[in-house]
Every structure is written in structure tokens, then in C-alpha cells.
Design a protein around this motif. Structure first.
Motif, PDB file in Angstrom:
ATOM      1  N   ASP A   1       2.547   1.726  -3.386  1.00 14.71           N
ATOM      2  CA  ASP A   1       1.606   2.265  -4.366  1.00 14.71           C
ATOM      3  C   ASP A   1       1.377   3.745  -4.147  1.00 14.71           C
ATOM      4  N   ARG A   2       1.273   4.170  -2.908  1.00 10.18           N
ATOM      5  CA  ARG A   2       1.064   5.586  -2.611  1.00 10.18           C
ATOM      6  C   ARG A   2       2.284   6.412  -3.025  1.00 10.18           C
TER       7      ARG A   2
ATOM      8  N   ILE B   1       0.850  -1.195   0.000  1.00  5.54           N
ATOM      9  CA  ILE B   1       0.000   0.000   0.000  1.00  5.54           C
ATOM     10  C   ILE B   1       0.881   1.237   0.000  1.00  5.54           C
TER      11      ILE B   1
END
Length: 104
Positions: free
Chosen positions: A98-99, A95
Motif C-alpha cells: 500500500d505504501r 502495508i
């Protein structure tokens, strides 16, 4: 397998599940897990951890979290272990990756 005189068991199912998780992706792994849940040969912690690892590598945190909840709901014999925790931490890390990628 049956044609060759080998009766399928949990280990053979987990081997196939592992292969699907590594080459067929999360969808195929989840399909196999569902088939196992609906068959005589029920999944175990290894089965759940295999699919959990696949979901984590794919960055599918929400699906991985749902699978962990399902695993816990199964009760005794399905306690989280080191592999379970490592897999969910990998999903959390994805996560953040991806950010960071979308921030640029």
C-alpha cells in the motif's frame, strides 16, 4: 443443519467461517467469530487463523494484530503456529504494498 438431523459442531462452524472469510470478507468473518464466541461452540486455533488470514488478505494489519493478541490471551491451546505467523507476515507485506502504491 438441524432440520436434516446433523448437529452443528466446531468443524461445521469452521467450514462456514472459512467460506465467509473467502467470499463475505472480513466483516462477515468477524461477525461469525463473534457469534461462535457467544455460543456453545467456541472457536479454536483454526477459527482464529481463518479470520486472521482473511484480515491479512484484506490488508487490515491493526485488526489482525488485535486478533493475535486476543488469541494469545486465551491461553493454552491457542498458541501461535505456522499459519498464524504466515498470516501476520502477509498483513505486514500488504502495508508495504500500500505504501509503495501511494508513493507514485
Amino acid at each position: 443443519m438441524k432440520e436434516n438431523g446433523c448437529a452443528p459442531d466446531l468443524n461445521s462452524h469452521n467450514i462456514i467461517l472459512n467460506g465467509l472469510a473467502r467470499t463475505g470478507g472480513p466483516k462477515r468473518a468477524m461477525e461469525m467469530l463473534t457469534k461462535m464466541k457467544n455460543s456453545k461452540i467456541k472457536p479454536d486455533v483454526v477459527s482464529y487463523n481463518t479470520v486472521l488470514g482473511c484480515l491479512s488478505r484484506a490488508g487490515m494489519f491493526e485488526e489482525a494484530a488485535k486478533l493475535m493478541k486476543e488469541m494469545k490471551a486465551r491461553g493454552r491451546g491457542f498458541e501461535y503456529d505456522l499459519i498464524t505467523y504466515c498470516s501476520i507476515l502477509e498483513a505486514v507485506g500488504k502495508i508495504n504494498e500500500d505504501r509503495n502504491v501511494t508513493a507514485f
